[in-house]
Design a protein around this motif. Structure first.
Motif, mmCIF file in Angstrom:
data_model
loop_
_atom_site.group_PDB
_atom_site.id
_atom_site.type_symbol
_atom_site.label_atom_id
_atom_site.label_comp_id
_atom_site.label_asym_id
_atom_site.label_seq_id
_atom_site.Cartn_x
_atom_site.Cartn_y
_atom_site.Cartn_z
ATOM 1 N N THR A 1 47.001 13.095 19.704
ATOM 2 C CA THR A 1 47.900 12.586 20.739
ATOM 3 C C THR A 1 49.338 12.987 20.454
ATOM 4 O OG1 THR A 1 46.427 10.698 21.097
ATOM 5 C CG2 THR A 1 48.682 10.513 21.934
ATOM 6 N N ARG A 2 49.748 12.900 19.198
ATOM 7 C CA ARG A 2 51.098 13.332 18.823
ATOM 8 C C ARG A 2 51.295 14.811 19.156
ATOM 9 N NH1 ARG A 2 53.663 9.487 15.968
ATOM 10 N NH2 ARG A 2 52.418 8.036 14.768
ATOM 11 N N LYS A 3 50.306 15.628 18.811
ATOM 12 C CA LYS A 3 50.383 17.064 19.065
ATOM 13 C C LYS A 3 50.478 17.351 20.564
ATOM 14 C CE LYS A 3 47.049 20.112 19.224
ATOM 15 N NZ LYS A 3 45.782 20.692 19.023
ATOM 16 N N ILE A 4 49.663 16.668 21.360
ATOM 17 C CA ILE A 4 49.650 16.872 22.809
ATOM 18 C C ILE A 4 50.991 16.465 23.423
ATOM 19 C CG2 ILE A 4 48.609 16.026 24.955
ATOM 20 C CD1 ILE A 4 45.933 15.831 23.311
ATOM 21 N N CYS A 5 51.518 15.323 23.018
ATOM 22 C CA CYS A 5 52.803 14.854 23.561
ATOM 23 C C CYS A 5 53.924 15.819 23.200
ATOM 24 C CB CYS A 5 53.116 13.452 23.050
ATOM 25 S SG CYS A 5 52.102 12.170 23.807
ATOM 26 N N LYS A 6 53.887 16.352 21.995
ATOM 27 C CA LYS A 6 54.910 17.321 21.584
ATOM 28 C C LYS A 6 54.782 18.619 22.373
ATOM 29 C CE LYS A 6 55.607 15.466 16.992
ATOM 30 N NZ LYS A 6 55.398 15.635 15.545
ATOM 31 N N GLU A 7 53.555 19.043 22.667
ATOM 32 C CA GLU A 7 53.340 20.253 23.476
ATOM 33 C C GLU A 7 53.976 20.111 24.854
ATOM 34 O OE1 GLU A 7 49.179 21.112 23.779
ATOM 35 O OE2 GLU A 7 48.988 21.553 21.641
ATOM 36 N N PHE A 8 53.858 18.924 25.447
ATOM 37 C CA PHE A 8 54.394 18.681 26.774
ATOM 38 C C PHE A 8 55.865 18.271 26.751
ATOM 39 C CE2 PHE A 8 49.832 17.867 27.843
ATOM 40 C CZ PHE A 8 49.703 18.923 28.718
ATOM 41 N N GLY A 9 56.421 18.108 25.566
ATOM 42 C CA GLY A 9 57.835 17.743 25.456
ATOM 43 C C GLY A 9 58.119 16.311 25.873
ATOM 44 N N LEU A 10 57.158 15.432 25.689
ATOM 45 C CA LEU A 10 57.319 14.035 26.086
ATOM 46 C C LEU A 10 57.933 13.214 24.961
ATOM 47 C CD1 LEU A 10 53.851 13.426 27.757
ATOM 48 C CD2 LEU A 10 56.016 13.815 28.896
ATOM 49 N N ARG A 11 58.776 12.284 25.324
ATOM 50 C CA ARG A 11 59.248 11.288 24.368
ATOM 51 C C ARG A 11 58.185 10.193 24.344
ATOM 52 N NH1 ARG A 11 65.257 9.858 26.204
ATOM 53 N NH2 ARG A 11 64.905 8.200 24.701
ATOM 54 N N TYR A 12 57.705 9.876 23.156
ATOM 55 C CA TYR A 12 56.588 8.939 23.051
ATOM 56 C C TYR A 12 56.740 8.072 21.809
ATOM 57 C CZ TYR A 12 54.829 11.786 19.271
ATOM 58 O OH TYR A 12 54.719 12.448 18.078
ATOM 59 N N GLN A 13 55.977 6.988 21.795
ATOM 60 C CA GLN A 13 55.846 6.121 20.627
ATOM 61 C C GLN A 13 54.393 5.693 20.556
ATOM 62 O OE1 GLN A 13 58.468 2.787 21.231
ATOM 63 N NE2 GLN A 13 60.291 3.942 20.631
ATOM 64 N N ILE B 1 42.013 12.454 26.090
ATOM 65 C CA ILE B 1 43.386 12.073 25.762
ATOM 66 C C ILE B 1 44.354 13.018 26.464
ATOM 67 C CG2 ILE B 1 45.088 11.866 23.908
ATOM 68 C CD1 ILE B 1 42.738 11.090 22.056
ATOM 69 N N LYS B 2 44.050 14.314 26.431
ATOM 70 C CA LYS B 2 44.922 15.310 27.051
ATOM 71 C C LYS B 2 45.019 15.078 28.561
ATOM 72 C CE LYS B 2 46.072 20.138 26.840
ATOM 73 N NZ LYS B 2 45.807 21.386 26.142
ATOM 74 N N ARG B 3 43.888 14.767 29.215
ATOM 75 C CA ARG B 3 43.900 14.492 30.659
ATOM 76 C C ARG B 3 44.769 13.283 30.975
ATOM 77 N NH1 ARG B 3 38.426 16.293 30.818
ATOM 78 N NH2 ARG B 3 37.713 14.217 30.272
ATOM 79 N N MET B 4 44.662 12.241 30.150
ATOM 80 C CA MET B 4 45.453 11.033 30.372
ATOM 81 C C MET B 4 46.941 11.341 30.205
ATOM 82 S SD MET B 4 47.236 8.356 28.617
ATOM 83 C CE MET B 4 46.664 8.613 26.957
ATOM 84 N N VAL B 5 47.298 12.084 29.164
ATOM 85 C CA VAL B 5 48.702 12.424 28.936
ATOM 86 C C VAL B 5 49.221 13.326 30.053
ATOM 87 C CG1 VAL B 5 50.288 13.637 27.389
ATOM 88 C CG2 VAL B 5 48.592 12.074 26.451
ATOM 89 N N MET B 6 48.400 14.262 30.507
ATOM 90 C CA MET B 6 48.800 15.151 31.608
ATOM 91 C C MET B 6 49.053 14.350 32.874
ATOM 92 S SD MET B 6 46.397 18.504 31.017
ATOM 93 C CE MET B 6 46.650 19.073 32.674
ATOM 94 N N SER B 7 48.235 13.365 33.152
ATOM 95 C CA SER B 7 48.452 12.568 34.371
ATOM 96 C C SER B 7 49.745 11.761 34.254
ATOM 97 C CB SER B 7 47.270 11.644 34.615
ATOM 98 O OG SER B 7 47.208 10.609 33.656
ATOM 99 N N GLU B 8 50.072 11.293 33.062
ATOM 100 C CA GLU B 8 51.323 10.579 32.867
ATOM 101 C C GLU B 8 52.506 11.525 32.922
ATOM 102 O OE1 GLU B 8 51.981 7.421 32.867
ATOM 103 O OE2 GLU B 8 49.865 6.998 33.148
ATOM 104 N N LYS B 9 52.326 12.757 32.470
ATOM 105 C CA LYS B 9 53.405 13.746 32.513
ATOM 106 C C LYS B 9 53.780 14.031 33.965
ATOM 107 C CE LYS B 9 54.407 18.517 31.252
ATOM 108 N NZ LYS B 9 54.639 19.101 32.562
ATOM 109 N N CYS B 10 52.781 14.141 34.833
ATOM 110 C CA CYS B 10 53.046 14.421 36.245
ATOM 111 C C CYS B 10 53.760 13.256 36.919
ATOM 112 C CB CYS B 10 51.732 14.716 36.972
ATOM 113 S SG CYS B 10 50.932 16.208 36.403
ATOM 114 N N CYS B 11 53.524 12.058 36.457
ATOM 115 C CA CYS B 11 54.077 10.868 37.103
ATOM 116 C C CYS B 11 55.229 10.270 36.326
ATOM 117 C CB CYS B 11 52.981 9.810 37.245
ATOM 118 S SG CYS B 11 51.565 10.387 38.170
ATOM 119 N N ARG B 12 55.789 10.994 35.362
ATOM 120 C CA ARG B 12 56.766 10.367 34.476
ATOM 121 C C ARG B 12 58.120 10.180 35.118
ATOM 122 N NH1 ARG B 12 58.353 14.743 29.858
ATOM 123 N NH2 ARG B 12 59.495 16.115 31.209
ATOM 124 N N MET B 13 58.423 10.840 36.206
ATOM 125 C CA MET B 13 59.732 10.697 36.842
ATOM 126 C C MET B 13 59.785 9.501 37.744
ATOM 127 S SD MET B 13 61.784 12.826 35.791
ATOM 128 C CE MET B 13 62.272 14.430 35.375
#
Length: 66
Positions: free
Chosen positions: A10-22, A54-66
């Motif tokens: 999950t850390r790796k995926i979030c970093k790939e997408f440039g997301l700020r995460y905790q 996990i990647k699908r879930m993060v991708m869906s959040e990336k699209c809706c993060r704004m």
């Protein structure tokens, strides 16, 4: 003690997408600029069966993060 593979993925995926995460207590929080704070998007990363889920879930959040 080493980190669980799903949390490391999950850390790796979030970093790939440039997301700020905790990650707190196996829960994933992603920073939502429109709200101005971190929002919990997953209650337990260990419930996912594969890294692809996990990647699908993060991708869906990336699209809706704004």
């Amino acid at each position: 003690m080493s980190e669980h593979p799903k949390i490391a993925a999950t850390r790796k995926i979030c970093k790939e997408f440039g997301l700020r995460y905790q990650i707190k207590n196996d829960a994933l929080y992603i920073y939502k600029p429109i709200v101005g704070k971190y929002v919990q998007v997953c209650y337990n990363l260990l419930n996912f069966s594969t890294e692809d889920e996990i990647k699908r879930m993060v991708m869906s959040e990336k699209c809706c993060r704004m």
